[in-house]
Design a protein around this motif. Structure first.
Motif, PDB file in Angstrom:
ATOM      1  N   GLY A   1      19.643 -19.200   9.119  1.00  0.00           N
ATOM      2  CA  GLY A   1      20.999 -18.952   8.661  1.00  0.00           C
ATOM      3  C   GLY A   1      21.590 -17.636   9.120  1.00  0.00           C
ATOM      4  N   GLU A   2      20.860 -16.856   9.912  1.00  0.00           N
ATOM      5  CA  GLU A   2      21.362 -15.553  10.355  1.00  0.00           C
ATOM      6  C   GLU A   2      22.274 -15.716  11.562  1.00  0.00           C
ATOM      7  N   HIS A   3      23.263 -14.833  11.666  1.00  0.00           N
ATOM      8  CA  HIS A   3      24.180 -14.788  12.797  1.00  0.00           C
ATOM      9  C   HIS A   3      23.960 -13.459  13.504  1.00  0.00           C
ATOM     10  N   LEU A   4      23.384 -13.518  14.712  1.00  0.00           N
ATOM     11  CA  LEU A   4      23.080 -12.326  15.497  1.00  0.00           C
ATOM     12  C   LEU A   4      23.902 -12.354  16.775  1.00  0.00           C
ATOM     13  N   ALA A   5      24.573 -11.246  17.069  1.00  0.00           N
ATOM     14  CA  ALA A   5      25.326 -11.109  18.312  1.00  0.00           C
ATOM     15  C   ALA A   5      24.592 -10.138  19.230  1.00  0.00           C
TER      16      ALA A   5
ATOM     17  N   GLY B   1      28.589 -20.916  12.253  1.00  0.00           N
ATOM     18  CA  GLY B   1      28.031 -20.035  11.234  1.00  0.00           C
ATOM     19  C   GLY B   1      27.842 -20.729   9.899  1.00  0.00           C
ATOM     20  N   ALA B   2      28.586 -21.817   9.663  1.00  0.00           N
ATOM     21  CA  ALA B   2      28.434 -22.560   8.412  1.00  0.00           C
ATOM     22  C   ALA B   2      27.231 -23.496   8.424  1.00  0.00           C
ATOM     23  N   LEU B   3      26.623 -23.713   9.588  1.00  0.00           N
ATOM     24  CA  LEU B   3      25.431 -24.557   9.659  1.00  0.00           C
ATOM     25  C   LEU B   3      24.218 -23.798   9.123  1.00  0.00           C
TER      26      LEU B   3
END
Length: 691
Positions: free
Chosen positions: A433-437, A581-583
């Motif tokens: 569930g993390e969002h990394l850029a 990001g909602a997945l």
């Protein structure tokens, strides 16, 4: 940030490949600085290095392969034939008719003379001749049966060679070992056909030789065992001499082909480097290298011709000596009880059966056989594939709750032994569930990190884990999807393209995906999900939307977007990233806009092997490069109404498009897009490796 794990397994294709997933393509401008370190100082050809001797190198390389070509081909052939034992036995069954034809041919002539014409019984003689003639009639159904079984033995060989060539091409593309398309295309379209035709001819000739010789030897033994004392020695001697020439003939033929290819490759490199050679004053050295390669080709050709002369001698010993010796020994044989009919029957065997069979076999082995060995060896001379992954156990427990989706532990990566590391002992953990850029200037290693994280590049040090386990190719399609900038769309319906990674996706799920990502405009333009898609008629942004929809439906635990939204306008990109990001899975985005990075929970800033990770607010206060990027970034213009934008004009492409701008003058104010190669605080040279 740290993780434990084993060295990753063999690279696996990712989302965009027609076979299931496509190898990640490296753009020329992307990570170009990293590769440049390993290439710096190289001249046009391999032989351009100081002190190189192309002829000696070619000879050493050929010598290292000379004694192994036949062995490699033999090792591959044995399991192939064992798996088709039934086909070989059926082929032998049909060939028994040829054995009977050969046996009755000479034996019928002998009996016709001894028991018929010479005994004053012409009717008996005619009957025996009729028997010999009738023995030829079954050759028609025998030929039909032989060719029917031959297809079962030949076509699988060609199919296997094509699969091997395609597999090696994909593996080579994943390894980024160079342009493998030319060789692979030749192997699929030309060399595999040569191997199939050569194998078919060899099987037919060898089968005919075995059963013809068996029939003739049986007939000679039935007429008089003493005949074998005269006939067999020259046959054995000539066959041994011929078989002894096969390994050196195959080696000389391969030497000749290797020398020819080396000269052609050298000429091609020189054609592309004429200006550099003239500017460096290396004309004399280049001429000397060309002359050395030409002399190596000439020497290989002469050596091949000399061994061809030995083959002609072996053919004469096998085909011409037995009848001659039989005629010279006829008086002795007749005095020791050999009948005139038996003598004529023996000559019939030698001239009508043995000599043609021996000549056909030696001609086939000396010409087609040599080419067959060389071609097959080109399919088998690749490094052995890595060991197969152990099969998953049925009772394998799922990863514990809270286990990271992906982990890098002290991972290093360089594009060559002497190159500066692109990744240097990097440890990173990506949770569910993390969002990394990932941001950084051009050539800082962002795409390399994405490839290592996805398992398509093998790190030179450290370990990569997926969901707490070492990376395995068998797990790739169930764990991650890697979307490159150049999206893959194939000819077919829109439904097939979108369900590429998840064939069981339902229409309502596709509709929800289209609403979430903004595919309504494309769907409306095409008409329906079953409308035919012509990839060339889609814009780059529309292709990216199709690939993104495909990944959204797959909903993998780890999704890696390597500038996969670069052709979308900022509003469409925002919509896509918020939808992903909602997945529930982890999202890693190689960002080309800082607005994309600001939406992430964490940002990894890369500047060669130097990296820093944190939240956007933390990096503003602790990372000078991120502050430079944030200060220099300016919004891009909105694109087309469907959320896509047209490609930039030449000279304005970002790093993923393969054009760098580091050498152009800086615009007033120093404004630059993230990842471009101009402006203050952007360019940096990785420091020497500390290890």
């Amino acid at each position: 940030m740290k993780a434990d794990g084993a060295h990753p397994g063999r690279e696996e294709p990712h989302e965009a490949d027609p076979g299931r997933e496509e190898p990640h393509e490296a753009d020329p401008g992307r990570d170009g600085q990293d590769r440049a370190h390993s290439r710096r100082g190289a001249l046009p050809g391999r032989e351009a290095r100081h002190g190189a001797h192309p002829r000696r190198d070619a000879q050493l390389e050929a010598h290292s392969r000379r004694d192994t070509s036949l062995r490699r081909v033999g090792r591959e052939a044995r399991p192939f034939l064992r798996a088709r034992t039934g086909v070989v036995l059926r082929l032998a069954g049909w060939s028994l008719l040829e054995f009977a034809q050969t046996f009755l041919g000479g034996f019928g002539v002998a009996r016709a003379l001894d028991d018929g014409f010479l005994a004053g019984r012409p009717a008996t003689g005619l009957l025996w001749l009729a028997v010999a003639a009738v023995a030829v009639l079954p050759s028609v159904p025998a030929a039909r049966g032989v060719f029917g079984r031959l297809a079962d033995l030949v076509e699988p060989l060609r199919d296997g060679l094509v699969r091997r060539a395609v597999s090696r091409a994909l593996s080579g593309a994943l390894d980024r070992s160079g342009d493998v398309s030319t060789r692979s295309l030749s192997q699929v379209t030309h060399q595999s056909e040569i191997a199939r035709d050569g194998w078919a001819g060899l099987v037919l000739t060898l089968r005919s030789f075995v059963f013809t010789v068996a029939g003739a030897v049986t007939g000679l033994l039935a007429l008089s065992p003493a005949l074998l004392l005269i006939v067999l020695p020259p046959l054995v001697l000539g066959s041994a001499l011929f078989l002894g020439t096969l390994p050196p003939m195959a080696a000389r033929q391969r030497d000749y082909l290797a020398a020819d290819e080396a000269y052609a490759a050298h000429a091609g490199r020189l054609t592309a480097s004429v200006r550099d050679i003239a500017a460096a004053g290396a004309a004399g050295r280049t001429v000397a290298e060309s002359r050395a390669l030409a002399e190596a080709q000439l020497a290989a050709s002469r050596s091949l011709a000399r061994w061809s002369g030995v083959r002609v001698l072996a053919l004469a010993v096998c085909g011409r000596f037995p009848p001659l010796l039989l005629l010279l020994g006829a008086p002795w044989l007749l005095r020791n009880g050999l009948t005139p009919g038996a003598l004529v029957g023996a000559l019939t065997y030698l001239t009508q059966a043995l000599a043609p069979a021996v000549q056909a076999l030696m001609t086939m082995l000396g010409t087609v056989g040599g080419r067959l060995v060389v071609v097959l060896d080109r399919f088998t001379d690749a490094p052995p594939p890595p060991a197969e992954d152990p099969p998953p156990t049925r009772d394998a427990a799922p990863p514990p709750r809270g286990t990271p989706v992906a982990e890098l532990h002290e991972v290093s990566f360089a594009y060559g032994p002497g190159a500066h590391p692109v990744l240097d002992r990097l440890s990173l953990t990506v949770g569910a569930g993390e969002h990394l850029a990932v941001v950084g200037p051009s050539g800082s290693g962002k795409s390399t990190l994405a490839a290592v994280l996805a398992g398509t590049e093998r790190p030179t040090g450290g370990a990569v884990r997926w969901r707490g386990r070492p990376v395995r190719p068998a797990d790739a399609t169930s764990v991650r999807v890697l979307l490159p900038q150049h999206a893959y769309v194939f000819s077919g319906s829109l439904r097939d393209n979108l369900r590429y990674l998840r064939p069981d996706a339902r229409d309502r799920e596709i509709a929800a995906m289209a609403d979430a990502l903004g595919l309504e405009a494309l769907l409306s333009r095409l008409g329906s999900l079953d409308a035919a898609v012509e990839p060339d008629r889609l814009s780059q942004g529309e292709r990216q939307l199709v690939a993104l929809g495909r990944a959204y439906l797959a909903a993998p635990p780890l999704l890696i977007l390597d500038e996969a939204t670069s052709r979308l306008d900022p509003a469409a990109e925002t919509r896509v990233e918020l939808a992903f990001g909602a997945l529930p899975g982890a999202l890693v985005v190689v960002a080309h806009r800082l607005s994309s990075a600001r939406r992430a929970g964490r940002i990894l800033v890369m500047d060669g092997p130097r990296t820093q990770c944190g939240t956007p607010d933390e990096l503003l206060s602790s990372c000078a490069l991120y502050r430079d990027l944030a200060g220099l970034w300016e919004p891009e213009d909105a694109g087309e109404p469907d959320g896509t934008r047209e490609p930039e004009e030449p000279g304005e492409q970002d790093e993923a498009g393969g054009q760098e701008e580091a050498g152009e003058p800086e615009e007033p104010g120093g404004a630059v897009g993230i990842g471009r190669g101009k402006g203050r605080g952007i360019r940096s040279t990785p420091p020497p490796s500390p290890v």
